[in-house]
Design an enzyme around this catalytic site. Sequence first.
Site: not given
Ligand code: NAD
Length: 301
Positions: A66, A171
């Site tokens: 995140p 970004k």
């Molecule tokens: P998400 O919250 O769905 O996934 C994050 C995952 O990380 C979760 O499954 C969580 O359990 C895991 N996690 C957190 N801390 C952890 C740790 N210490 N060890 C192991 N796992 C851990 O978020 P997302 O939507 O997949 O986004 C991830 C990143 O991508 C973010 O930085 C977001 O800004 C970026 N992003 C997202 C999008 C989108 O459309 N969702 C688009 C571009 C970029």
Amino acid sequence: MAQIAFIGLGNMGSGMAANLIKAGQDVRAFDLNAEAVAQLVSKGARAADSVAQAAQGADAVVTMLPAGPHVHSVYDGPDGVLAHAPAGAVLMDCSTIDVDSARKAAALAKDKGFAFVDAPVSGGVAAAEAGTLTFMVGGPSDAFAKAEPYLDMMGKAVIRAGEAGAGQAAKICNNMLLAIHMIGTCEAINMAQRLGLETQDFFNIASKASGQCWSLTSYCPAPGPVPAAPSNRGYKPGFAAPMMLKDLKLAMEAARTAGASTPLGAHAAEIYQRFVDSDGEGLDFSAVIQMIAADSEAGKA
Ligand code: NAD
């Protein structure tokens, strides 16, 4: 076949890791959420019980977490990636995080002799699943060369932006621009509707005129003109409004550090803050058109 540790199997990471499996790689998956790990195992990954176990023996480590503190909690310390990945591994952080945290992670990785890149993505969950993400990459050119083949397996474009932190800088500049033209698109469509135009007629004109932009032609915030847009499925994300707000906060922090004037970026951050605080938390960022329509009904300027 390379051994790849994939840490962070959320909305984005699960699709990205699945594409590495499809490309024939040996993926060792870890997430705090055991269900997310189990789902990837059903697609051919091997489960890891910890960050350390995932990183051991890996040729490459991908993180998709995140925010900055999560990345550091996974990289640093005796149980982290830096303590357990073998020498020679390439480390790719694809999360969107603040530039300072990215540079700090790069410096720690460099001290230990790892090739490290920050490689945040553009494109939402659908692009993560389809393997059509755009990667914006910061890091030395030799680290970029090591990372590029892996990123290619998950994306349609892999572009080097410069040294450490440059991927994150690109970004947040891109997403600040996206927020501004999404709000502008919402204002224009709402005003066109209130002036008596049909949405489709305004779309047909603006998409062929100088108001054309991605928010209009690829992600139209009003239902109808772009069938794949979240506006046609109740604004289910997509790219959730709180994620956009997070990116705008990172952009405002970076603007302060860089001494960059960003009046529209600051206003976009205020608008998304109000949207998230009211009805927007579970909605796609394009649903901000609903708040603009409600403000219009209420006679707010
Ligand atoms: P998400 O919250 O769905 O996934 C994050 C995952 O990380 C979760 O499954 C969580 O359990 C895991 N996690 C957190 N801390 C952890 C740790 N210490 N060890 C192991 N796992 C851990 O978020 P997302 O939507 O997949 O986004 C991830 C990143 O991508 C973010 O930085 C977001 O800004 C970026 N992003 C997202 C999008 C989108 O459309 N969702 C688009 C571009 C970029």
